[in-house]
Design an enzyme around this catalytic site. Structure first.
Site, PDB file in Angstrom:
ATOM      1  N   ASP B   9      -4.753  35.264  31.865  1.00 51.66           N
ATOM      2  CA  ASP B   9      -5.972  36.037  31.636  1.00 51.66           C
ATOM      3  C   ASP B   9      -5.816  37.348  32.390  1.00 51.66           C
ATOM      4  O   ASP B   9      -4.981  37.466  33.281  1.00 51.66           O
ATOM      5  CB  ASP B   9      -7.188  35.250  32.162  1.00 51.66           C
ATOM      6  CG  ASP B   9      -8.504  35.997  31.935  1.00 51.66           C
ATOM      7  OD1 ASP B   9      -8.601  36.737  30.936  1.00 51.66           O
ATOM      8  OD2 ASP B   9      -9.427  35.848  32.759  1.00 51.66           O
ATOM      9  N   SER B  10      -6.635  38.324  32.033  1.00 54.99           N
ATOM     10  CA  SER B  10      -6.611  39.604  32.740  1.00 54.99           C
ATOM     11  C   SER B  10      -7.018  39.435  34.200  1.00 54.99           C
ATOM     12  O   SER B  10      -6.647  40.233  35.041  1.00 54.99           O
ATOM     13  CB  SER B  10      -7.556  40.583  32.062  1.00 54.99           C
ATOM     14  OG  SER B  10      -8.854  40.037  32.009  1.00 54.99           O
ATOM     15  N   TYR B  41      -9.009  44.188  31.362  1.00 55.55           N
ATOM     16  CA  TYR B  41      -8.323  44.653  30.156  1.00 55.55           C
ATOM     17  C   TYR B  41      -9.322  45.214  29.140  1.00 55.55           C
ATOM     18  O   TYR B  41      -8.962  46.028  28.292  1.00 55.55           O
ATOM     19  CB  TYR B  41      -7.574  43.502  29.470  1.00 55.55           C
ATOM     20  CG  TYR B  41      -6.312  43.012  30.144  1.00 55.55           C
ATOM     21  CD1 TYR B  41      -5.889  43.503  31.380  1.00 55.55           C
ATOM     22  CD2 TYR B  41      -5.524  42.040  29.526  1.00 55.55           C
ATOM     23  CE1 TYR B  41      -4.731  43.033  31.974  1.00 55.55           C
ATOM     24  CE2 TYR B  41      -4.359  41.575  30.117  1.00 55.55           C
ATOM     25  CZ  TYR B  41      -3.970  42.062  31.339  1.00 55.55           C
ATOM     26  OH  TYR B  41      -2.822  41.588  31.918  1.00 55.55           O
ATOM     27  N   GLY B  42     -10.558  44.740  29.222  1.00 60.93           N
ATOM     28  CA  GLY B  42     -11.555  45.027  28.183  1.00 60.93           C
ATOM     29  C   GLY B  42     -11.776  46.510  27.899  1.00 60.93           C
ATOM     30  O   GLY B  42     -12.172  46.880  26.804  1.00 60.93           O
ATOM     31  N   CYS B  72      -7.733  35.034  27.666  1.00 61.00           N
ATOM     32  CA  CYS B  72      -8.427  36.328  27.705  1.00 61.00           C
ATOM     33  C   CYS B  72      -8.907  36.685  26.297  1.00 61.00           C
ATOM     34  O   CYS B  72      -8.102  36.767  25.364  1.00 61.00           O
ATOM     35  CB  CYS B  72      -7.448  37.370  28.223  1.00 61.00           C
ATOM     36  SG  CYS B  72      -8.060  39.049  28.191  1.00 61.00           S
ATOM     37  N   ASN B  73     -10.202  36.888  26.150  1.00 60.76           N
ATOM     38  CA  ASN B  73     -10.739  37.239  24.831  1.00 60.76           C
ATOM     39  C   ASN B  73     -10.204  38.567  24.326  1.00 60.76           C
ATOM     40  O   ASN B  73      -9.944  38.729  23.144  1.00 60.76           O
ATOM     41  CB  ASN B  73     -12.272  37.291  24.872  1.00 60.76           C
ATOM     42  CG  ASN B  73     -12.885  35.959  24.529  1.00 60.76           C
ATOM     43  OD1 ASN B  73     -13.038  35.630  23.365  1.00 60.76           O
ATOM     44  ND2 ASN B  73     -13.196  35.174  25.535  1.00 60.76           N
ATOM     45  N   THR B  74     -10.067  39.519  25.235  1.00 63.96           N
ATOM     46  CA  THR B  74      -9.578  40.837  24.839  1.00 63.96           C
ATOM     47  C   THR B  74      -8.185  40.728  24.234  1.00 63.96           C
ATOM     48  O   THR B  74      -7.917  41.286  23.158  1.00 63.96           O
ATOM     49  CB  THR B  74      -9.570  41.776  26.072  1.00 63.96           C
ATOM     50  OG1 THR B  74     -10.875  41.825  26.619  1.00 63.96           O
ATOM     51  CG2 THR B  74      -9.128  43.163  25.691  1.00 63.96           C
ATOM     52  N   GLU B 151     -19.164  38.509  38.342  1.00 64.13           N
ATOM     53  CA  GLU B 151     -18.170  38.725  39.404  1.00 64.13           C
ATOM     54  C   GLU B 151     -18.831  39.045  40.743  1.00 64.13           C
ATOM     55  O   GLU B 151     -18.263  38.775  41.793  1.00 64.13           O
ATOM     56  CB  GLU B 151     -17.196  39.832  39.003  1.00 64.13           C
ATOM     57  CG  GLU B 151     -16.288  39.343  37.885  1.00 64.13           C
ATOM     58  CD  GLU B 151     -15.129  40.262  37.558  1.00 64.13           C
ATOM     59  OE1 GLU B 151     -15.112  41.393  38.062  1.00 64.13           O
ATOM     60  OE2 GLU B 151     -14.253  39.834  36.800  1.00 64.13           O
ATOM     61  N   CYS B 183     -16.532  35.679  25.942  1.00 64.32           N
ATOM     62  CA  CYS B 183     -15.956  36.215  27.189  1.00 64.32           C
ATOM     63  C   CYS B 183     -15.905  35.058  28.172  1.00 64.32           C
ATOM     64  O   CYS B 183     -16.873  34.304  28.303  1.00 64.32           O
ATOM     65  CB  CYS B 183     -16.827  37.341  27.742  1.00 64.32           C
ATOM     66  SG  CYS B 183     -16.298  37.916  29.377  1.00 64.32           S
ATOM     67  N   THR B 184     -14.781  34.918  28.855  1.00 57.43           N
ATOM     68  CA  THR B 184     -14.589  33.778  29.768  1.00 57.43           C
ATOM     69  C   THR B 184     -15.603  33.740  30.901  1.00 57.43           C
ATOM     70  O   THR B 184     -15.823  32.688  31.493  1.00 57.43           O
ATOM     71  CB  THR B 184     -13.188  33.833  30.406  1.00 57.43           C
ATOM     72  OG1 THR B 184     -13.003  35.128  30.979  1.00 57.43           O
ATOM     73  CG2 THR B 184     -12.118  33.564  29.372  1.00 57.43           C
ATOM     74  N   HIS B 185     -16.210  34.884  31.202  1.00 58.76           N
ATOM     75  CA  HIS B 185     -17.164  34.906  32.312  1.00 58.76           C
ATOM     76  C   HIS B 185     -18.511  34.285  31.946  1.00 58.76           C
ATOM     77  O   HIS B 185     -19.259  33.866  32.820  1.00 58.76           O
ATOM     78  CB  HIS B 185     -17.448  36.353  32.750  1.00 58.76           C
ATOM     79  CG  HIS B 185     -16.332  36.986  33.508  1.00 58.76           C
ATOM     80  ND1 HIS B 185     -15.052  37.056  33.027  1.00 58.76           N
ATOM     81  CD2 HIS B 185     -16.311  37.594  34.724  1.00 58.76           C
ATOM     82  CE1 HIS B 185     -14.292  37.685  33.918  1.00 58.76           C
ATOM     83  NE2 HIS B 185     -15.026  38.021  34.938  1.00 58.76           N
TER      84      HIS B 185
END
Lengths: 283, 283
Positions: B9-10, B41-42, B72-74, B151, B183-185
């Site tokens: 992931d980023s 990365y987004g 990573c979704n991006t 975050e 998005c992973t978050h």
């Protein structure tokens, strides 16, 4: 001395410093590098921030700059002394100019600092203030979310006001009378900050103070531009980020000129190891 | 097949995917790489995102991984097809699993997607949904600030609720009945999101769906682990960021194990040009 003044920042936030420079010194030529491929520096380790500082400086030195402005608070906090001892042109970070003005401004000897987490936890502002006047008490408050809100363009939002209030309440309880905006993004929301903290507190815009400092250095060293026409502004970035024009315009205070996208990885590969030599020597 | 499953992931957001993987497949071994030196990365350009995807994959392939999860979704939006055609092990992104479940879930054929700006503007979700069922209408909404709020650890804050409301109101006006957390978050604040949108809307957690997909691939290809003891989890990052433990624990749902800091620039220099060959061939 028509050579340009070089300015770098981790991103495009340093354009708020350029705004103040071009206001005070409109005839100078400027070259700006924004390391937008690697922004934000504020959450990186000190080791990495120093490495980036040398890389960004090497990029600007290609253009025979006569003076370097480190427009990034994070780099100014962590790496500016190391840089200063490694290059042979005058340099200004954005910390000392704000520090000196804050010390002149405060009446009750209580100064607040707001910035990124890295800037605040580095203690760089406190250390420099104490070295000039040990009787001043310094209160730091990291405001990372405020950086993101500005980049999102949420300048007049209730969310932004709430965020400022949440961050600044602990500072206000300490009865500070002066706050240094220790992040290039914050001048963009200075009106909202002033509104939250009230008119009895003076906000210090590091960009404005840095521009004054640069003028002093130029005057003293005779490096001022000879040309009396309006200076040029060249703008390089390591990536073209999202909302680039919109946010850049917000920072610069006028529409952003065309930016040149640099293949920075390629530049670094071409440079090889030599740009890291001073870093190795001093660490 | 005791070789590990590789996940990159980023940053450390992909730990929400690891959380779901270890829940469903507790005996597998996992190697995670979080490119925390270059997160997010987004906001990068597509060209740079593809380059990073190949670099991160090359890092994981050192460990003889049997399957790659692009957490990573991006990257899943921009580079997963290119990656899939370039490597010789099975791979899962985080987009298709969520897409398939959302299509099964929606009753009124109106699906909302929330994610970073790059993920949403790439149109990757919409394209994939339409290719399966062109009668479904897809509404995307970029929520970049939500990444930062998570975050910062502001999980239960009024500011976070207001931000979710601000972002999701336009989606709710479209009468969607299903939202993909793209998005992973976002699984970290899924309760708050559910609270804002109401119980009539189903939230799809891409991490959970990705774990199911990985199980299917392993079952089908006979790549499951032989060992019946609890698997190992190795954790590599390209920088140790601020609030690393705190935020990592939030994502992983349990205390983060020791992470190894990789000198990623040095790794890339050692690898040389060869990791970019498929990228050049296909662009």
């Amino acid at each position: 001395m028509n050579e340009p003044i070089g300015i770098f920042d981790s991103g495009i936030g340093g354009l708020t410093v350029v705004k103040q420079l071009t206001k005070l010194l409109p005839n100078e030529n400027y070259i700006y590098f924004g390391d937008t491929a690697r922004v934000p520096y504020g959450t990186r380790s000190n080791r990495l921030i120093k490495q980036y500082a040398f890389e960004d400086t090497a990029f600007l030195q290609q253009f025979k700059i006569k003076l370097l402005v480190v427009a990034c608070n994070t780099v100014s906090a962590v790496a500016v002394d190391l840089l200063e001892s490694s290059i042979d042109i005058p340099l200004s970070g954005v910390i000392m100019p704000g520090v000196e003005t804050a010390i002149e401004t405060t009446k009750n000897s209580k100064i607040g600092i707001i910035g990124t987490t890295a800037t605040v936890t580095s203690g760089a502002y406190e250390e420099r203030i104490k070295s000039i006047n040990p009787d001043i008490t310094v209160y730091g408050q990291a405001c990372p979310m405020l950086v993101h809100l500005v980049e999102e363009g949420w300048i007049d939002e209730e969310i932004t006001r709430l965020t400022i209030t949440k961050y600044l309440e602990p500072l206000l309880e300490k009865s500070i009378d002066t706050i240094i905006l220790g992040c290039t993004h914050f001048p963009v929301v200075s009106e909202l900050i002033q509104d939250v903290v009230g008119s009895s507190i003076t906000l210090i815009d590091s960009g404005k103070e840095t521009a004054k400092k640069v003028k002093q250095i130029l005057d003293k060293s005779g490096l001022n531009v000879n040309d009396k026409s309006e200076g040029n502004f060249s703008f390089y970035v390591s990536d073209i980020p999202d909302k680039f024009d919109e946010v850049g315009t917000l920072f610069l205070g006028r529409p952003v000129v065309q930016a040149t996208h640099v293949d920075f990885d390629n530049f670094l590969m071409e440079q090889g190891e030599k740009i890291y030599e001073p870093l190795r020597r001093n660490s």
